[in-house]
Design a protein around this motif. Structure first.
Motif: not given
Length: 304
Positions: A109-115
């Motif tokens: 997804t390209g989604i990280t915890d930081a995002m």
């Protein structure tokens, strides 16, 4: 001083170059998918309806334990033939889950915890967004619907359509039903696997009409989604006939929440009696009246 050659183009024109390549049999050209501009609000005309395309990104595949980390939606007006008229609203939001996002999910997804840190989906905004929807569409509604219904009960009474199951893509000349294949074979490319981007991409795929066809892909979906189907349960079917049932399209349900532990199949309402006759003649070898449940778009794709 060296001047520009007479007749030379003053600037590179990408679309002209694309058309030149398309005219050559050795090339195919993909154009970047540009999302439609949101149109000003207007009242619906006779025969027009509102549909909402939904996509979720989640921490995993199990709606009972995994969580939504991104929700994307595109609302649009269409007519009875499935012609897409206006995009009237879009929605995109991230949400921080209760545990860290796995590396495989980030890769997909390209989604990280930081995002997602500190992010939360505004449920009131979601409910307002879908309130006007006559139909909710997802590309694999059996996956997205249970996750959406965990977010808010506002999704629960809505009719749902599935652009994987309710469009016969192969018949219409496509080589697969994955969204990436459909977009590419429509001559487009996009940034996949982010929720709202996938919603825009699906809208463009559904909006097209294939050669020698009157209905758009959305039109075909509307016809299928409006049909009533019947879910038939083959309770107590002989174990040694399970492979025969699987070949016919039956799926196994382990039971729970009022459902029997049995093989089941879903067929068009007009074919229900023929399916029961099949069970009587080929499976039970006697007269039976199996459990049968009528399924409309309001119940279809709910979690089993």
């Amino acid at each position: 001083m060296t001047g520009r050659r007479r007749g030379a183009p003053s600037a590179f024109e990408p679309e002209a170059a694309a058309r030149l390549l398309e005219a050559h049999g050795d090339y195919q050209v993909l154009r970047r998918l540009v999302p439609r501009v949101t149109a000003p609000s207007r009242p619906l005309m006779l025969g027009e309806r509102v549909a909402v395309i939904v996509d979720t990104e989640t921490t995993g595949l199990d709606h009972k334990h995994d969580e939504v980390i991104e929700l994307g939606m595109v609302a649009f007006i269409h007519d009875a033939t499935g012609t897409v008229l206006d995009v009237i609203d879009t929605f995109s939001a991230l949400q921080e889950p209760s545990r860290a996002i796995g590396p495989e999910i980030t890769r997909l997804t390209g989604i990280t915890d930081a995002m997602v840190e500190g992010q939360c989906i505004d449920i009131d905004a979601v409910e307002t967004f879908i309130e006007v929807a006559d139909l909710v569409i997802a590309h694999n509604a059996a996956f997205d619907r249970p996750f959406c219904e965990r977010l808010t009960r506002g999704f629960d009474p809505k009719p749902w359509g599935c652009s994987v199951k309710e469009v016969d893509w192969a018949t219409h000349g496509f080589e697969g039903s994955k969204l990436g294949y459909l977009v590419g074979q429509s001559g487009l490319f996009h940034q996949g696997h982010r929720a709202v981007d996938d919603c825009h991409a699906l809208l463009e795929v559904l909006a097209q009409t294939r050669p020698e066809q009157e209905l758009t892909m959305l039109g075909h979906l509307l016809v299928r989604s409006e049909a009533t189907r019947v879910r038939i349960w083959a309770e107590g079917a002989p174990y040694d006939l399970k492979d025969q049932l699987k070949r016919r399209g039956y799926r196994w349900d382990g039971g729970g929440d009022g459902r029997p532990r049995a093989w089941w199949v879903e067929v068009d309402e007009a074919l229900a009696e023929a399916e029961i006759a099949y069970l009587e003649g080929e499976i039970y070898m006697r007269r039976v009246r199996p459990r049968a449940q009528r399924i409309t778009a309001c119940e279809r794709y709910k979690a089993l």
